[in-house]
Design a protein around this motif. Structure first.
Motif, short mmCIF file in Angstrom:
data_model
loop_
_atom_site.label_atom_id
_atom_site.label_comp_id
_atom_site.label_asym_id
_atom_site.label_seq_id
_atom_site.Cartn_x
_atom_site.Cartn_y
_atom_site.Cartn_z
N LEU A 181 -1.93 3.14 -0.11
CA LEU A 181 -0.99 3.48 -1.17
C LEU A 181 -1.69 3.86 -2.47
N ALA A 182 -0.99 4.67 -3.25
CA ALA A 182 -1.29 4.81 -4.67
C ALA A 182 -0.11 4.19 -5.41
N PHE A 183 -0.40 3.56 -6.53
CA PHE A 183 0.66 3.01 -7.38
C PHE A 183 0.63 3.74 -8.70
N MET A 184 1.81 4.13 -9.19
CA MET A 184 1.89 4.88 -10.43
C MET A 184 2.90 4.20 -11.34
N GLY A 185 2.43 3.63 -12.45
CA GLY A 185 3.31 2.92 -13.38
C GLY A 185 2.61 2.66 -14.69
N THR A 186 3.38 2.31 -15.69
CA THR A 186 2.80 2.13 -17.02
C THR A 186 3.22 0.84 -17.73
N PRO A 187 4.52 0.54 -17.92
CA PRO A 187 4.89 -0.58 -18.78
C PRO A 187 4.89 -1.92 -18.06
N ASP A 188 5.23 -2.97 -18.81
CA ASP A 188 5.35 -4.32 -18.24
C ASP A 188 6.29 -4.33 -17.04
N PHE A 189 7.37 -3.56 -17.11
CA PHE A 189 8.38 -3.52 -16.05
C PHE A 189 7.75 -3.23 -14.68
N ALA A 190 6.65 -2.48 -14.68
CA ALA A 190 6.04 -2.06 -13.42
C ALA A 190 5.02 -3.06 -12.87
N VAL A 191 4.58 -3.99 -13.67
CA VAL A 191 3.48 -4.89 -13.25
C VAL A 191 3.88 -5.75 -12.05
N ALA A 192 5.10 -6.27 -12.06
CA ALA A 192 5.54 -7.14 -10.95
C ALA A 192 5.52 -6.38 -9.63
N SER A 193 5.85 -5.10 -9.65
CA SER A 193 5.82 -4.30 -8.42
C SER A 193 4.41 -4.15 -7.89
N LEU A 194 3.47 -3.87 -8.79
CA LEU A 194 2.08 -3.76 -8.34
C LEU A 194 1.58 -5.08 -7.77
N ALA A 195 1.92 -6.18 -8.42
CA ALA A 195 1.51 -7.50 -7.93
C ALA A 195 2.10 -7.77 -6.55
N GLU A 196 3.35 -7.40 -6.33
CA GLU A 196 4.01 -7.62 -5.04
C GLU A 196 3.35 -6.80 -3.94
N LEU A 197 3.00 -5.56 -4.25
CA LEU A 197 2.35 -4.70 -3.25
C LEU A 197 0.97 -5.24 -2.87
N SER B 41 -6.56 14.35 -2.49
CA SER B 41 -7.74 13.95 -1.72
C SER B 41 -7.73 12.47 -1.32
N LEU B 42 -6.75 11.70 -1.77
CA LEU B 42 -6.73 10.27 -1.52
C LEU B 42 -6.31 9.90 -0.10
N ASP B 43 -5.72 10.83 0.63
CA ASP B 43 -5.32 10.60 2.01
C ASP B 43 -4.36 9.40 2.09
N LEU B 44 -3.26 9.51 1.37
CA LEU B 44 -2.32 8.40 1.22
C LEU B 44 -1.26 8.39 2.31
N ASP B 45 -0.80 7.17 2.64
CA ASP B 45 0.43 7.05 3.43
C ASP B 45 1.65 7.24 2.55
N ALA B 46 1.61 6.67 1.34
CA ALA B 46 2.75 6.77 0.42
C ALA B 46 2.28 6.48 -1.00
N ALA B 47 3.11 6.87 -1.95
CA ALA B 47 2.88 6.50 -3.35
C ALA B 47 4.11 5.76 -3.86
N CYS B 48 3.87 4.68 -4.59
CA CYS B 48 4.95 3.86 -5.16
C CYS B 48 4.95 4.07 -6.67
N VAL B 49 6.08 4.49 -7.20
CA VAL B 49 6.17 4.88 -8.61
C VAL B 49 7.17 3.98 -9.32
N VAL B 50 6.76 3.42 -10.47
CA VAL B 50 7.65 2.58 -11.27
C VAL B 50 7.41 2.89 -12.74
#
Length: 307
Positions: A3-19, A76-85
């Motif tokens: 995966l790639a994760f794409m996010g910026t504010p505090d709101f997105a941090v919990a999602s990255l931690a869960e992944l 070039s990252l050869d991703l299965d998916a990207a998660c955006v928050v």
């Protein structure tokens, strides 16, 4: 999944931690570039950027994901998916199509209501009783993709943008493992959005000023929807001239009077119809505090007219 994760504010941090906790391989984290912050205007990484670094993840902060070099690097990252928050950048079709399974977004409303930049604030400001978090398949249109998972949430009478955002961030984070497992198995059927869309335009400084001539319910929703940032504000009289005060928390109250007039010595303020009681405030140049604390050193007795 890779995966790639794409996010910026505090709101997105919990999602990255869960992944991360779910055991997925996060090969890249994308976030907005560091911005000047504080009195010294020191370049400061976003909350997602800072958290990703503490977890030892590679972070990329392109000025624009529309730039061809940024697109090529992502492809070039050869991703299965990207998660955006709440990433904060528009993604072109070349980016959306790069992962094997696609790009998916966690959105803080019940689409198509409140597409756009400020869905949580706008829902409170509009007096909505219910909202939710949804994971959607991303397309080139603004929040127009089909919905994969939804979790309904009530908006409480004392919710501010901060408290509701905090709850929604954790509930939304919990949707990712289920969504990704279903996507990988091919067992999820996306649902097209139904209904007339509304748009959550970015909050502008001009709309933060409180209009006391509006009904009390609208004033209360306005205050809570803009708390803590940018903060709804009014002007209070003082011996040295008007002082700007942010209202950070309020509640509906009994009473009536001229719009903007204080009805007691405890910051109950008359509106166009009804009244609101200010509970938490912030005088310019001061820290946020309860209304009672502010009034001990900055009296606004009954009959004071607030600008």
């Amino acid at each position: 999944m890779r995966l790639a994760f794409m996010g910026t504010p505090d709101f997105a941090v919990a999602s990255l931690a869960e992944l991360i906790a779910s055991g997925h391989e996060i090969v890249a984290v994308y976030s907005q570039p560091p911005r000047p912050k504080g009195r010294g205007q020191k370049l400061t990484p976003s909350p997602v950027h800072a958290f990703a670094e503490t977890m030892g993840l590679p972070v990329f902060t392109p000025d624009s994901m529309k730039a061809q070099d940024a697109i090529a690097a992502f492809q070039s990252l050869d991703l299965d998916a990207a998660c955006v928050v709440a990433y904060g950048q528009i993604l072109k079709a070349e980016v959306l199509d790069a992962p094997r399974l696609g790009c998916f977004n966690l959105h803080g409303s019940l689409l198509p209501r409140w597409r756009g930049a400020a869905p949580i604030q706008r829902a409170i400001m509009a007096g909505d009783a219910q909202t939710g978090v949804q994971i959607m398949q991303m397309g080139v249109g603004l929040d127009e993709g089909p919905i994969l998972l939804t979790e309904l949430m009530d908006i409480r009478a004392d919710d501010t943008a901060a408290t509701l955002s905090e709850r929604m961030s954790h509930v939304g984070a919990g949707l990712w493992p289920r969504a990704l497992a279903a996507i990988e198995r091919g067992s999820v059927t996306p649902s097209e959005q139904v209904g007339e869309p509304t748009y959550a335009k970015k909050i502008t400084p001009a709309e933060a000023r409180i209009d006391w001539t509006r009904p009390a319910a609208e004033v209360d929703a306005h205050i809570r929807g803009l708390s803590p940032f940018p903060g709804a504000w009014f002007e209070a009289p003082s011996e040295t001239g008007p002082v700007r005060v942010k209202a950070l928390l309020s509640a509906l109250a009994d009473g009536s009077g001229a719009a903007g007039e204080t009805l007691d010595d405890a910051l109950t303020v008359a509106c166009g119809t009804g009244a609101v009681r200010l509970i938490r405030v912030q005088r310019e140049g001061k820290a946020a505090q309860s209304a009672d604390e502010m009034l001990r050193g900055f009296a606004l007795p009954a009959g004071t007219v607030l600008g």
